[in-house]
Scaffold this motif. Structure first.
Motif, PDB file in Angstrom:
ATOM      1  N   LEU A 145       8.075  18.014  27.096  1.00  0.00           N
ATOM      2  CA  LEU A 145       6.837  17.963  27.874  1.00  0.00           C
ATOM      3  C   LEU A 145       5.829  18.845  27.137  1.00  0.00           C
ATOM      4  O   LEU A 145       6.223  19.867  26.559  1.00  0.00           O
ATOM      5  CB  LEU A 145       7.065  18.517  29.291  1.00  0.00           C
ATOM      6  N   LEU A 146       4.568  18.440  27.137  1.00  0.00           N
ATOM      7  CA  LEU A 146       3.534  19.199  26.430  1.00  0.00           C
ATOM      8  C   LEU A 146       2.325  19.399  27.333  1.00  0.00           C
ATOM      9  O   LEU A 146       1.841  18.453  27.954  1.00  0.00           O
ATOM     10  CB  LEU A 146       3.102  18.424  25.166  1.00  0.00           C
ATOM     11  N   LEU A 147       1.838  20.626  27.394  1.00  0.00           N
ATOM     12  CA  LEU A 147       0.630  20.901  28.184  1.00  0.00           C
ATOM     13  C   LEU A 147      -0.062  22.152  27.638  1.00  0.00           C
ATOM     14  O   LEU A 147       0.520  22.896  26.844  1.00  0.00           O
ATOM     15  CB  LEU A 147       0.994  21.087  29.658  1.00  0.00           C
ATOM     16  N   PRO A 173      12.889  20.448  27.116  1.00  0.00           N
ATOM     17  CA  PRO A 173      12.056  21.620  26.835  1.00  0.00           C
ATOM     18  C   PRO A 173      10.574  21.389  27.117  1.00  0.00           C
ATOM     19  O   PRO A 173      10.070  20.275  26.982  1.00  0.00           O
ATOM     20  CB  PRO A 173      12.279  21.864  25.342  1.00  0.00           C
ATOM     21  N   VAL A 174       9.901  22.476  27.519  1.00  0.00           N
ATOM     22  CA  VAL A 174       8.465  22.426  27.803  1.00  0.00           C
ATOM     23  C   VAL A 174       7.720  23.181  26.702  1.00  0.00           C
ATOM     24  O   VAL A 174       7.997  24.361  26.448  1.00  0.00           O
ATOM     25  CB  VAL A 174       8.149  23.064  29.174  1.00  0.00           C
ATOM     26  N   VAL A 175       6.804  22.475  26.047  1.00  0.00           N
ATOM     27  CA  VAL A 175       5.998  23.062  24.983  1.00  0.00           C
ATOM     28  C   VAL A 175       4.619  23.375  25.550  1.00  0.00           C
ATOM     29  O   VAL A 175       3.969  22.484  26.116  1.00  0.00           O
ATOM     30  CB  VAL A 175       5.860  22.084  23.785  1.00  0.00           C
ATOM     31  N   ALA A 193       7.955  28.275  30.116  1.00  0.00           N
ATOM     32  CA  ALA A 193       7.773  27.591  28.824  1.00  0.00           C
ATOM     33  C   ALA A 193       8.956  27.887  27.905  1.00  0.00           C
ATOM     34  O   ALA A 193       9.464  29.003  27.876  1.00  0.00           O
ATOM     35  CB  ALA A 193       6.488  28.056  28.153  1.00  0.00           C
ATOM     36  N   ASP A 194       9.378  26.879  27.148  1.00  0.00           N
ATOM     37  CA  ASP A 194      10.459  27.062  26.172  1.00  0.00           C
ATOM     38  C   ASP A 194       9.892  27.327  24.779  1.00  0.00           C
ATOM     39  O   ASP A 194      10.425  28.149  24.044  1.00  0.00           O
ATOM     40  CB  ASP A 194      11.338  25.811  26.145  1.00  0.00           C
ATOM     41  N   THR A 220      14.790  29.950  25.780  1.00  0.00           N
ATOM     42  CA  THR A 220      15.422  29.270  26.923  1.00  0.00           C
ATOM     43  C   THR A 220      15.915  27.867  26.593  1.00  0.00           C
ATOM     44  O   THR A 220      16.736  27.316  27.321  1.00  0.00           O
ATOM     45  CB  THR A 220      14.436  29.184  28.111  1.00  0.00           C
ATOM     46  N   PHE A 221      15.442  27.286  25.504  1.00  0.00           N
ATOM     47  CA  PHE A 221      15.885  25.930  25.118  1.00  0.00           C
ATOM     48  C   PHE A 221      17.132  26.042  24.254  1.00  0.00           C
ATOM     49  O   PHE A 221      17.135  26.766  23.255  1.00  0.00           O
ATOM     50  CB  PHE A 221      14.762  25.214  24.350  1.00  0.00           C
ATOM     51  N   ASP A 222      18.188  25.323  24.651  1.00  0.00           N
ATOM     52  CA  ASP A 222      19.402  25.315  23.831  1.00  0.00           C
ATOM     53  C   ASP A 222      19.866  23.870  23.626  1.00  0.00           C
ATOM     54  O   ASP A 222      20.441  23.256  24.541  1.00  0.00           O
ATOM     55  CB  ASP A 222      20.502  26.142  24.496  1.00  0.00           C
TER      56      ASP A 222
END
Ligand SMILES: *Cc1c(COP(=O)(O)O)cnc(C)c1O
Length: 440
Positions: A145-147, A173-175, A193-194, A220-222
């Motif tokens: 996801l991107l924001l 993951p959130v970018v 956010a990751d 947090t992203f694995d």
């Protein structure tokens, strides 16, 4: 925060005791032995070999932004655009799907719509304020996801914890592009956010001198939770003869190790040492600059909101904004210096307004010490279709303001010149129909 902005990553540790991080201007780095350089290339040791993939000055910048964002690592790259590109290429592959906020920087929208689409990645754009739209857009092949935490140019805020919960329930993951917020106002990692990307060109630099970008991993992203989704991170890489995800065992970022080894090297999107030093100097005053800029922007936005000729002011503190509660919940130090206005008289009024200003500079940058103004529809967002522009909140009468560090009343006096010019416009000019009749 203020202490880390000045000290993180450097404590006069070179052989001369340089107090500020020096510009290491060397293309290559000598090694004491054949084995030393061999081990570096085999990823058995850390250090520098050739400046395309990093140098000691950019390494200080990487450590400083890691400390400020509370992450596990960072990569400095040639521009904000390179940061977004490399972060997304590292997470997405042909056939992947991306869900992104409609309210994005124009260059990001163009990248998603053109280059990323060429590479076989599809994107769904959603209203950032509609939680159910984010949820509905997620597919089995969605990989990110991107924001933007504060969107350029309309300063829209997003409910990052709520959106992150949706994503994390599905291990996506959130970018977050946090260019406008900077860690001085908001740390996306504290809100879910990751991965964080920055155009350091803007507030981190702070003086309009240097183009630079940063990618931060918040830890947090694995990808090992779903090896089948991210085989390039979790499988053995035959080119480098490593498994990048092994970095996580050492407390590092497998994603950033992969991004640096592959994309920074292959795309050559290297940040020069001199640029890294300019950004480091800028960051030293960031915690002082951002609250002042934010307070001045909010006050100017309010005065403009009450002025004739202005159809709309897009700033989170203007009454009626759906993100007002997010401003008070998450942005106690302010929402940065960027916001937009829509002039009732459309593009003509926007031109008259900009041309009447003497202090504000007409330029397509933000985050400078100088106040800047531009007309997005014909500049930053000119390559988009009218529908895409509307998605970004850009109309023919929209102007973007980036408040600098000048005296607030000087800035206001100058904006009053702009307001007088558009008032004159309405009084003196006959309506278009009259012109047509008069001149046949
Ligand atoms: C400017 C900007 C970018 C692109 O950064 P560059 O340093 O110009 O490449 C990306 N995102 C946002 C929000 C920006 O304002």
């Amino acid at each position: 925060m203020t202490t880390a902005a000045i000290h993180a990553g450097w404590s006069a540790q070179d052989q001369h005791g340089a107090v500020t991080p020096p510009i290491y201007s060397s293309s290559a780095y000598a090694h004491p032995s054949h084995a030393s350089l061999r081990d570096l290339f085999a990823r058995r040791s850390d250090g520098f070999a050739y400046a395309r993939s990093g140098n000691p000055t950019t390494a200080v910048l990487e450590q400083r932004i890691t400390a400020l964002e509370g992450g596990i690592g960072a990569i400095a790259v040639a521009s904000g655009q390179a940061a977004t590109t490399i972060a997304l290429l590292s997470l997405l592959a042909p056939g992947s799907h991306l869900v992104a906020s409609r309210r994005l920087y124009g260059g990001t929208t163009e990248f998603l719509d053109d280059t990323l689409a060429d590479l076989g990645v599809t994107t769904t754009l959603v209203d950032p304020w509609d939680l159910s739209a984010w949820e509905r857009a997620i597919r089995p092949e969605t990989r990110a996801l991107l924001l933007e935490s504060i969107a350029n140019p309309g300063a829209e805020l997003v409910d990052l914890p709520a959106i992150s919960d949706l994503a994390h329930a599905r291990d996506i993951p959130v970018v977050v592009d946090s260019t406008l917020a900077t860690p001085a106002l908001y740390r996306p990692g504290d809100h879910g956010a990751d991965i964080i990307v920055h155009s350091a060109t803007k507030y981190l630099c702070g003086h309009g001198t240097t183009v630079a970008g940063l990618i931060v991993d918040t830890g947090t992203f694995d990808p090992r939770r779903h090896p089948e989704r991210w085989p390039r991170l979790t499988g053995r890489n035959s080119r480098f003869d490593v498994t990048f995800a092994d970095e996580y065992q050492r407390g590092g970022s497998g994603l950033l190790a992969y991004a640096r080894a592959k994309y920074v090297t292959d795309l050559g999107a290297t940040l020069p040492a001199a640029s890294a030093q300019q950004i480091l100097v800028g960051i030293e005053t960031l915690p002082m600059r951002m609250p002042k800029i934010s307070a001045d922007a909010a006050e100017l936005a309010h005065r403009l909101h009450r002025s004739p000729g202005i159809a709309q002011v897009s700033h989170p503190s203007i009454p009626g904004r759906p993100d007002a509660h997010l401003a008070s919940r998450d942005y106690s130090r302010g929402t940065s210096g960027v916001f937009s206005l829509e002039l009732a008289g459309g593009e003509e009024a926007a031109a008259a307004f900009c041309d009447a200003l003497q202090l504000w500079t007409i330029a397509v940058n933000i985050g400078d010490a100088r106040s800047l103004i531009c007309h997005p529809a014909t500049t930053t967002h000119s390559h988009l279709t009218p529908a895409q522009r509307e998605d970004c909140g850009v109309r023919p009468g929209t102007v973007r303001l980036s408040v600098g560090l000048e005296d607030r009343e000087d800035l206001w006096q100058d904006l009053e010149r702009g307001l007088a010019a558009i008032a004159g416009d309405h009084r003196q000019r006959p309506p278009r129909e009259d012109l047509v009749t008069t001149h046949g």
